[in-house]
Design a protein around this motif. Sequence first.
Motif, PDB file in Angstrom:
ATOM      1  N   ILE A   1      26.227  -5.811   3.953  1.00 24.53           N
ATOM      2  CA  ILE A   1      27.083  -5.928   2.764  1.00 24.53           C
ATOM      3  C   ILE A   1      27.593  -4.546   2.346  1.00 24.53           C
ATOM      4  O   ILE A   1      28.033  -4.372   1.209  1.00 24.53           O
ATOM      5  CB  ILE A   1      26.347  -6.600   1.567  1.00 24.53           C
ATOM      6  CG1 ILE A   1      24.942  -6.035   1.360  1.00 24.53           C
ATOM      7  CG2 ILE A   1      26.279  -8.105   1.753  1.00 24.53           C
ATOM      8  CD1 ILE A   1      24.847  -4.702   0.762  1.00 24.53           C
TER       9      ILE A   1
ATOM     10  N   ASP B   1      23.129 -10.840  -4.381  1.00 21.78           N
ATOM     11  CA  ASP B   1      23.115 -12.305  -4.239  1.00 21.78           C
ATOM     12  C   ASP B   1      23.757 -12.722  -2.911  1.00 21.78           C
ATOM     13  O   ASP B   1      23.251 -13.609  -2.207  1.00 21.78           O
ATOM     14  CB  ASP B   1      23.898 -12.973  -5.385  1.00 21.78           C
ATOM     15  CG  ASP B   1      23.178 -12.911  -6.732  1.00 21.78           C
ATOM     16  OD1 ASP B   1      22.012 -12.461  -6.781  1.00 21.78           O
ATOM     17  OD2 ASP B   1      23.798 -13.315  -7.741  1.00 21.78           O
ATOM     18  N   LEU B   2      24.892 -12.100  -2.589  1.00 19.61           N
ATOM     19  CA  LEU B   2      25.581 -12.496  -1.347  1.00 19.61           C
ATOM     20  C   LEU B   2      24.748 -12.129  -0.115  1.00 19.61           C
ATOM     21  O   LEU B   2      24.722 -12.884   0.867  1.00 19.61           O
ATOM     22  CB  LEU B   2      26.973 -11.862  -1.264  1.00 19.61           C
ATOM     23  CG  LEU B   2      27.826 -12.444  -0.124  1.00 19.61           C
ATOM     24  CD1 LEU B   2      28.297 -13.855  -0.448  1.00 19.61           C
ATOM     25  CD2 LEU B   2      29.021 -11.563   0.200  1.00 19.61           C
TER      26      LEU B   2
ATOM     27  N   ASP C   1      25.754  -9.204  -7.876  1.00 14.43           N
ATOM     28  CA  ASP C   1      26.571 -10.068  -7.014  1.00 14.43           C
ATOM     29  C   ASP C   1      26.443  -9.700  -5.545  1.00 14.43           C
ATOM     30  O   ASP C   1      26.365 -10.574  -4.677  1.00 14.43           O
ATOM     31  CB  ASP C   1      28.054  -9.965  -7.404  1.00 14.43           C
ATOM     32  CG  ASP C   1      28.392 -10.850  -8.586  1.00 14.43           C
ATOM     33  OD1 ASP C   1      27.541 -11.671  -8.983  1.00 14.43           O
ATOM     34  OD2 ASP C   1      29.506 -10.713  -9.107  1.00 14.43           O
TER      35      ASP C   1
ATOM     36  N   ALA D   1      22.206 -14.780   0.163  1.00 13.49           N
ATOM     37  CA  ALA D   1      22.852 -16.036   0.571  1.00 13.49           C
ATOM     38  C   ALA D   1      23.132 -16.025   2.078  1.00 13.49           C
ATOM     39  O   ALA D   1      22.881 -17.021   2.777  1.00 13.49           O
ATOM     40  CB  ALA D   1      24.156 -16.233  -0.208  1.00 13.49           C
ATOM     41  N   MET D   2      23.630 -14.903   2.586  1.00 14.93           N
ATOM     42  CA  MET D   2      23.935 -14.845   4.027  1.00 14.93           C
ATOM     43  C   MET D   2      22.659 -14.863   4.858  1.00 14.93           C
ATOM     44  O   MET D   2      22.614 -15.467   5.927  1.00 14.93           O
ATOM     45  CB  MET D   2      24.782 -13.607   4.341  1.00 14.93           C
ATOM     46  CG  MET D   2      26.185 -13.687   3.776  1.00 14.93           C
ATOM     47  SD  MET D   2      27.320 -12.485   4.494  1.00 14.93           S
ATOM     48  CE  MET D   2      26.580 -10.942   3.972  1.00 14.93           C
TER      49      MET D   2
ATOM     50  N   GLN E   1      33.637  -9.964   0.145  1.00 13.60           N
ATOM     51  CA  GLN E   1      33.731 -10.517  -1.203  1.00 13.60           C
ATOM     52  C   GLN E   1      32.431 -10.322  -1.991  1.00 13.60           C
ATOM     53  O   GLN E   1      32.138 -11.068  -2.917  1.00 13.60           O
ATOM     54  CB  GLN E   1      34.105 -12.013  -1.114  1.00 13.60           C
ATOM     55  CG  GLN E   1      33.090 -12.894  -0.401  1.00 13.60           C
ATOM     56  CD  GLN E   1      32.576 -14.013  -1.284  1.00 13.60           C
ATOM     57  OE1 GLN E   1      32.646 -13.938  -2.504  1.00 13.60           O
ATOM     58  NE2 GLN E   1      32.053 -15.071  -0.676  1.00 13.60           N
ATOM     59  N   GLY E   2      31.674  -9.266  -1.640  1.00 13.79           N
ATOM     60  CA  GLY E   2      30.382  -9.045  -2.290  1.00 13.79           C
ATOM     61  C   GLY E   2      30.435  -9.030  -3.808  1.00 13.79           C
ATOM     62  O   GLY E   2      29.588  -9.605  -4.483  1.00 13.79           O
TER      63      GLY E   2
ATOM     64  N   GLN F   1      31.950 -13.397   6.037  1.00 17.84           N
ATOM     65  CA  GLN F   1      32.573 -13.440   4.711  1.00 17.84           C
ATOM     66  C   GLN F   1      33.671 -12.380   4.634  1.00 17.84           C
ATOM     67  O   GLN F   1      33.543 -11.314   5.226  1.00 17.84           O
ATOM     68  CB  GLN F   1      31.531 -13.156   3.622  1.00 17.84           C
ATOM     69  CG  GLN F   1      30.456 -14.220   3.513  1.00 17.84           C
ATOM     70  CD  GLN F   1      31.031 -15.539   3.048  1.00 17.84           C
ATOM     71  OE1 GLN F   1      31.636 -15.631   1.983  1.00 17.84           O
ATOM     72  NE2 GLN F   1      30.842 -16.577   3.855  1.00 17.84           N
TER      73      GLN F   1
ATOM     74  N   ASP G   1      29.586  -9.337   5.623  1.00 20.05           N
ATOM     75  CA  ASP G   1      30.656  -9.345   4.603  1.00 20.05           C
ATOM     76  C   ASP G   1      31.641  -8.210   4.855  1.00 20.05           C
ATOM     77  O   ASP G   1      32.676  -8.143   4.198  1.00 20.05           O
ATOM     78  CB  ASP G   1      30.017  -9.191   3.218  1.00 20.05           C
ATOM     79  CG  ASP G   1      31.026  -9.342   2.080  1.00 20.05           C
ATOM     80  OD1 ASP G   1      31.882 -10.254   2.160  1.00 20.05           O
ATOM     81  OD2 ASP G   1      30.978  -8.558   1.121  1.00 20.05           O
TER      82      ASP G   1
ATOM     83  N   THR H   1      33.125 -12.081  -7.974  1.00 24.69           N
ATOM     84  CA  THR H   1      33.011 -13.146  -8.984  1.00 24.69           C
ATOM     85  C   THR H   1      33.895 -12.766 -10.176  1.00 24.69           C
ATOM     86  O   THR H   1      34.171 -11.582 -10.405  1.00 24.69           O
ATOM     87  CB  THR H   1      31.564 -13.325  -9.485  1.00 24.69           C
ATOM     88  OG1 THR H   1      31.165 -12.142 -10.186  1.00 24.69           O
ATOM     89  CG2 THR H   1      30.596 -13.595  -8.342  1.00 24.69           C
TER      90      THR H   1
END
Length: 313
Positions: free
Chosen positions: A230, A105-106, A102, A109-110, A280-281, A277, A256, A284
Amino acid sequence: MTNVLLLGAGFTADERARLTETFDSVSAAQAEDVAKIDASTRAGIKAVAFKGHMPLGAAIMDQLAGLGVIANFGVGYDAIDVTAASARGIKVTNTPDVLNDDVADLAVAMLLAQSRNMIVGDARARTGLWAKEGELPLNRKASGSSVGIVGLGRIGREIADRLAAFKMDIHYSSRSEKQTPGWTYHSDVVSLASAVDFLVIALVGGAETEKHVSAEAIAALGPRGVVVNISRGTTVDEAALLDALESGAIAGAGLDVFMNEPNIDPRFAALDNVVLQPHQGSGTVETRTAMAVLQHDNIAAFLAGQDLLTPVN
Ligand SMILES: O=CC(=O)O
């Protein structure tokens, strides 16, 4: 007899229920609430389930004479004074590995959101600006560019593996060189930053890595450079980062994590070259559940006299 303390304000109802259904527990939202627990209950506490980023040091440990384990909800345990814990024979556990995907992924995404200017693009499509002003100014190609990963630990490795699939040229800095054919090792972060366009920070937090990504490293990244963080706000010189974002000395950032969460520096909100963000790394449903289970199981193992699943000290 009450033997587990839930320490921190951030437990969700599910996370709290998982702990309170198994363990005879008491709660303290803030550090100062620990002293308000009556003395005989406090003396019986053997395990702390900790969630949050408030400092957990000797002052709290010394109020819990029977404490044997602090089970942290999260992989990063920089809020916990592990040296003080070890000196008192207190074990510390964390929740590694289950969140690697996760967080990686973040980060990706960023990186993509920043290079493709997606936040500004979203506003243009949403507000009618598209009809008034037309297309978004052209943005940046991410695939095939060069990226520097600062810290090639478990999470850094997941980020690098993902970005390799984006045909990116992978550079990294780390305490030691890894067996990663085709990837370029840099022994220092300034050399890493000067070699790449995207700099992704995946360090552990704590005093050892404070401002590791220095003003000099940010300057070395240059005007096409994008910082993605992150890890922890402490790992980068945040004042230098803000100056560079405001002046255009670097192109942008995807962040993040910050100093002084959740009351972050208002200068960030005024920038249109950042994607922000709220730490919230790992946020989920699937991963937070896995983290809660691991925290719970570490405490259960300790109370049963078994080996800890994921010890830190
Ligand atoms: O920041 C989140 C974690 O350390 O797990």
